[in-house]
Motif scaffolding. Structure first.
Motif, PDB file in Angstrom:
ATOM      1  N   ALA A 176       0.842  -1.151   0.310  1.00  0.00           N
ATOM      2  CA  ALA A 176       0.206  -0.080   0.081  1.00  0.00           C
ATOM      3  C   ALA A 176       0.799   1.321   0.006  1.00  0.00           C
ATOM      4  CB  ALA A 176      -0.966   0.491   1.515  1.00  0.00           C
ATOM      5  N   LEU A 177       1.726   1.062   0.221  1.00  0.00           N
ATOM      6  CA  LEU A 177       2.767   2.476   0.849  1.00  0.00           C
ATOM      7  C   LEU A 177       4.255   2.398  -0.642  1.00  0.00           C
ATOM      8  CD1 LEU A 177       3.736   2.362   4.445  1.00  0.00           C
ATOM      9  CD2 LEU A 177       1.966   3.425   3.044  1.00  0.00           C
ATOM     10  N   SER A 178       3.828   1.775  -1.761  1.00  0.00           N
ATOM     11  CA  SER A 178       5.137   0.940  -2.277  1.00  0.00           C
ATOM     12  C   SER A 178       4.542   2.752  -3.183  1.00  0.00           C
ATOM     13  CB  SER A 178       4.943   0.483  -3.401  1.00  0.00           C
ATOM     14  OG  SER A 178       4.949  -0.875  -2.184  1.00  0.00           O
ATOM     15  N   PRO A 179       6.489   3.211  -3.668  1.00  0.00           N
ATOM     16  CA  PRO A 179       5.919   4.871  -4.061  1.00  0.00           C
ATOM     17  C   PRO A 179       6.119   4.549  -5.807  1.00  0.00           C
ATOM     18  CG  PRO A 179       8.230   4.390  -3.911  1.00  0.00           C
ATOM     19  CD  PRO A 179       6.739   3.625  -2.715  1.00  0.00           C
ATOM     20  N   THR A 180       7.280   3.547  -5.603  1.00  0.00           N
ATOM     21  CA  THR A 180       7.146   2.922  -7.490  1.00  0.00           C
ATOM     22  C   THR A 180       7.107   1.142  -8.024  1.00  0.00           C
ATOM     23  OG1 THR A 180       9.015   1.977  -7.030  1.00  0.00           O
ATOM     24  CG2 THR A 180       9.095   3.968  -8.077  1.00  0.00           C
ATOM     25  N   LEU A 181       6.830   1.040  -9.136  1.00  0.00           N
ATOM     26  CA  LEU A 181       5.987  -0.498  -9.595  1.00  0.00           C
ATOM     27  C   LEU A 181       7.027  -1.512  -8.553  1.00  0.00           C
ATOM     28  CD1 LEU A 181       4.704  -2.423 -11.330  1.00  0.00           C
ATOM     29  CD2 LEU A 181       5.885  -2.331 -13.305  1.00  0.00           C
ATOM     30  N   PRO A 182       9.126  -1.275  -9.191  1.00  0.00           N
ATOM     31  CA  PRO A 182       9.843  -2.620  -8.823  1.00  0.00           C
ATOM     32  C   PRO A 182       9.475  -3.419  -7.109  1.00  0.00           C
ATOM     33  CG  PRO A 182      10.956  -1.240  -9.954  1.00  0.00           C
ATOM     34  CD  PRO A 182       9.965  -0.117  -9.625  1.00  0.00           C
ATOM     35  N   VAL A 183       9.542  -1.668  -6.334  1.00  0.00           N
ATOM     36  CA  VAL A 183       9.016  -2.124  -4.794  1.00  0.00           C
ATOM     37  C   VAL A 183       7.478  -2.557  -4.675  1.00  0.00           C
ATOM     38  CG1 VAL A 183       8.151  -0.661  -2.768  1.00  0.00           C
ATOM     39  CG2 VAL A 183      10.105  -0.125  -4.092  1.00  0.00           C
ATOM     40  N   LEU A 184       6.545  -2.570  -4.994  1.00  0.00           N
ATOM     41  CA  LEU A 184       5.847  -3.278  -4.915  1.00  0.00           C
ATOM     42  C   LEU A 184       5.513  -4.714  -5.664  1.00  0.00           C
ATOM     43  CD1 LEU A 184       2.516  -2.986  -4.729  1.00  0.00           C
ATOM     44  CD2 LEU A 184       2.514  -2.206  -7.442  1.00  0.00           C
ATOM     45  N   VAL A 185       6.499  -4.648  -6.063  1.00  0.00           N
ATOM     46  CA  VAL A 185       6.592  -6.469  -7.044  1.00  0.00           C
ATOM     47  C   VAL A 185       7.085  -6.983  -6.099  1.00  0.00           C
ATOM     48  CG1 VAL A 185       7.442  -7.638  -8.543  1.00  0.00           C
ATOM     49  CG2 VAL A 185       6.378  -5.784  -9.276  1.00  0.00           C
ATOM     50  N   GLY A 186       8.732  -5.682  -5.400  1.00  0.00           N
ATOM     51  CA  GLY A 186       9.218  -6.861  -4.513  1.00  0.00           C
ATOM     52  C   GLY A 186       8.190  -7.395  -3.031  1.00  0.00           C
ATOM     53  N   PHE A 187       7.479  -6.563  -2.744  1.00  0.00           N
ATOM     54  CA  PHE A 187       6.763  -6.869  -1.277  1.00  0.00           C
ATOM     55  C   PHE A 187       5.507  -7.179  -1.754  1.00  0.00           C
ATOM     56  CE2 PHE A 187       7.958  -2.158   0.491  1.00  0.00           C
ATOM     57  CZ  PHE A 187       8.018  -2.914   1.372  1.00  0.00           C
ATOM     58  N   ARG A 188       5.186  -7.992  -3.641  1.00  0.00           N
ATOM     59  CA  ARG A 188       3.879  -8.821  -3.547  1.00  0.00           C
ATOM     60  C   ARG A 188       4.619 -10.026  -3.170  1.00  0.00           C
ATOM     61  NH1 ARG A 188      -1.026  -9.401  -4.117  1.00  0.00           N
ATOM     62  NH2 ARG A 188      -1.467  -9.857  -7.065  1.00  0.00           N
ATOM     63  N   ILE A 189       5.940 -10.362  -4.115  1.00  0.00           N
ATOM     64  CA  ILE A 189       7.291 -11.256  -3.715  1.00  0.00           C
ATOM     65  C   ILE A 189       6.471 -12.187  -2.393  1.00  0.00           C
ATOM     66  CG2 ILE A 189       8.706 -12.365  -4.063  1.00  0.00           C
ATOM     67  CD1 ILE A 189       9.211 -11.148  -6.376  1.00  0.00           C
ATOM     68  N   ALA A 190       7.055 -10.630  -0.936  1.00  0.00           N
ATOM     69  CA  ALA A 190       7.183 -10.844  -0.157  1.00  0.00           C
ATOM     70  C   ALA A 190       5.280 -11.184   0.715  1.00  0.00           C
ATOM     71  CB  ALA A 190       7.308  -9.668   0.719  1.00  0.00           C
ATOM     72  N   GLN A 191       4.278 -10.769   0.323  1.00  0.00           N
ATOM     73  CA  GLN A 191       2.796 -11.324   0.374  1.00  0.00           C
ATOM     74  C   GLN A 191       3.052 -12.391  -0.338  1.00  0.00           C
ATOM     75  OE1 GLN A 191       0.354  -8.522  -1.796  1.00  0.00           O
ATOM     76  NE2 GLN A 191      -1.075  -8.248   0.045  1.00  0.00           N
ATOM     77  N   GLY A 192       3.208 -13.293  -1.353  1.00  0.00           N
ATOM     78  CA  GLY A 192       3.483 -14.308  -1.411  1.00  0.00           C
ATOM     79  C   GLY A 192       4.087 -15.695  -1.030  1.00  0.00           C
ATOM     80  N   LEU A 193       5.292 -15.059   0.030  1.00  0.00           N
ATOM     81  CA  LEU A 193       5.190 -16.835   0.647  1.00  0.00           C
ATOM     82  C   LEU A 193       5.103 -15.957   1.744  1.00  0.00           C
ATOM     83  CD1 LEU A 193       9.204 -15.300  -0.062  1.00  0.00           C
ATOM     84  CD2 LEU A 193       8.590 -16.733  -1.064  1.00  0.00           C
ATOM     85  N   GLY A 194       4.258 -15.348   3.008  1.00  0.00           N
ATOM     86  CA  GLY A 194       3.506 -15.574   3.412  1.00  0.00           C
ATOM     87  C   GLY A 194       2.068 -15.934   2.997  1.00  0.00           C
ATOM     88  N   SER A 195       2.023 -15.862   2.219  1.00  0.00           N
ATOM     89  CA  SER A 195       0.321 -16.698   1.730  1.00  0.00           C
ATOM     90  C   SER A 195       0.526 -18.518   1.637  1.00  0.00           C
ATOM     91  CB  SER A 195       0.330 -15.733   0.353  1.00  0.00           C
ATOM     92  OG  SER A 195      -1.293 -16.955   0.298  1.00  0.00           O
TER      93      SER A 195
END
Length: 518
Positions: free
Chosen positions: A149-168
């Motif tokens: 939600a706080l990601s300012p750029t696409l690469p940062v958002l993709v990185g947090f989505r990977i972390a989200q996927g690992l937690g999921s």
């Protein structure tokens, strides 16, 4: 008696498993004899089985229910995030100033992380304890959602989505094994029904919820809604979920690496099939996936504690997995094709498209728990075949809607699909878990979740290929509508194939039961 010669490790493991199975049978017999025999035998049980979780009778109903609520809440937000961003990709592309072809990685990165990590995290649950792993996975997913939600750029958002996927992946990997430990065999069908309802509801609710959020709020709220739900799930699990002791060692690191390589290469390959100019890349990735599968099988045959035991794939289990994969393929195609059909052919807005899709998850909410309860009384394979037949009929109705159907017919068709899928999934999951020994429940759960990710990704790839073949990539609305309508027939074929495989499984199960009676 101490043996005078060394015993091979595999023989020692088999002897240990035999003694534990015998102890479990004796434990159940003592429980039937009465409370005094039960208490006496419980003390003997804990002395002779220090690595075995305490008997379920020690858990109060309140603790079981609250633990189940924690599991279902985390499962819901994990599955919602597989599809909630799909309707937001055009808006994210504009606001993050990124090309649409790169924005797709917001969805792809999450699916890749989940599919690659589920087998490895399932075995980690056996290594370190499933409750402990659950209490790690939920905060990782929740904090990664805040980062998205706080990601300012696409690469940062993709990185947090990977972390989200690992937690999921951690949450999904330990959910079903935790449920099997919390509830008795008599309650298992109903509880797995609630879990299947949550998974189906989360997966199908994503597009609807995403459309509603984008119509009223900004895109970061697609991820912020996970934060309070994740906090509640973690708090409940920390307070009421019973501890689980590790059950095995010798973590299979090579097997985990080969499995992740095979899954990642397969998913990336099916994505590359959509463009003629990238077919060579798809071929290379498929060859890499095939090689990784071969090395994975060779490793699992000799591993002391295999990541996914090859003995798990009995005839019944394999047919159940094949049925689930075909159904996930049909569902994945429908979830991607229907927004194109509604918006291109019928001129619906994203919110209207989401509302037309609403009957699917709404009907699942009512049908899946009933199906799970029925699976405790009726042969689950019969319910699975019936549900798949209804699901196939619903997809046929969607594929034959025509150019300007009435709204009520669209709503009925999506409701029929939801009813069929809700009736099918709970009994099929019960059959899959029942075909796996309790000690392999984590591996069976890993197969189920990986199967879902690969099947849905293959469905998305099928829609992409259809868009390219019909020339819809040029932006033609008519071509997009034609591609969406045509690829729905592929979904019909996948659902029909699932029905046939499920009928075959039913014959196998009936034949086995008749053999036991004779």
């Amino acid at each position: 008696m101490r043996l005078l010669y060394p015993v091979p490790r595999r023989i020692r493991r088999l002897l240990h498993e035999y003694k534990r199975s015998a102890a479990e049978c004796s434990h159940r017999r003592a429980r039937r004899r009465g409370s005094e025999a039960w208490l006496l035998h419980r003390a003997q049980w804990l002395r002779s089985n220090p690595m075995t979780p305490p008997p379920r009778a020690e858990l109060t109903t309140r603790r079981r229910v609250l633990s189940m609520v924690a599991i279902l809440l985390s499962t819901l937000i994990s599955t919602i995030d597989t599809s909630i961003v799909n309707v937001a990709l055009p808006k994210l592309s504009r606001e993050l100033h990124a090309p649409p072809s790169e924005t797709v990685w917001i969805a792809t990165a999450f699916l890749l992380a989940v599919a690659c990590a589920v087998p490895a995290t399932s075995a980690l649950g056996d290594q370190f304890g499933r409750r402990r792993l659950f209490l790690i996975g939920v905060p990782v997913f929740t904090l990664a959602s805040l980062g998205c939600a706080l990601s300012p750029t696409l690469p940062v958002l993709v990185g947090f989505r990977i972390a989200q996927g690992l937690g999921s992946a951690v949450v999904l990997a330990v959910a079903i094994p935790l449920i099997r430990r919390l509830f008795s065999h008599e309650q298992l069908g109903q509880m797995l029904g609630f879990n299947a309802m949550t998974v189906a509801l989360g997966t199908s609710l994503g597009p609807t919820l995403g459309g509603v959020i984008l119509a009223t709020l900004s895109w970061p709220w697609l991820f912020l809604i996970n934060v309070p739900i994740g906090a509640i799930s973690f708090t409940l699990a920390y307070i009421v979920m019973p501890p689980s002791r590790p059950e095995r060692g010798d973590y299979d690191v090579p097997g985990a690496l080969w499995a992740a390589t095979a899954i990642a290469a397969t998913l990336l390959a099916v994505r590359q099939l959509a463009e003629p100019r990238t077919l060579w890349q798809a071929a290379v990735l498929l060859l890499l996936a095939a090689a990784a599968v071969i090395f994975f099988i060779r490793r699992e045959r000799v591993a002391p504690r295999p990541l996914i035991p090859l003995g798990l794939f009995t005839e019944t289990f394999s047919l159940t997995v094949a049925t689930a994969w075909s159904s996930f393929l049909g569902q994945g195609i429908a979830f991607i094709a229907l927004p194109f059909l509604f918006q291109s052919a019928y001129g619906a807005t994203p919110l209207q498209s989401a509302l037309l899709f609403t009957p699917w998850p709404l009907v699942i909410v009512f049908v899946a728990p009933l199906s799970g309860r029925l699976a405790d009384r009726v042969r689950p394979a019969v319910l699975a075949v019936s549900g798949l037949s209804v699901f196939t009929i619903g997809l046929v109705m969607l594929a034959t809607l025509g150019a300007s159907p009435p709204i009520w017919l669209v709503l009925v068709a999506t409701a029929v699909c939801g009813a069929g899928y809700g009736l099918f999934q709970s009994p099929n999951n019960r059959d899959m878990m029942a075909a796996a020994p309790l000690r392999f429940s984590a591996s069976a759960s890993a197969v189920l979740n990986t199967n879902r990710s690969v099947g849905q990704s293959a469905g998305a790839a099928a829609v992409s290929i259809a868009l390219v073949l019909t020339g819809a990539g040029t932006g033609s609305i008519a071509a997009q509508a034609s591609a969406a309508s045509g690829v729905l027939w592929v979904a019909v074929a996948a659902a029909a194939a699932a029905t046939i495989v499920s009928l075959t499984k039913l014959r196998v199960v009936v034949r086995a039961d008749l053999g036991e009676l004779s």
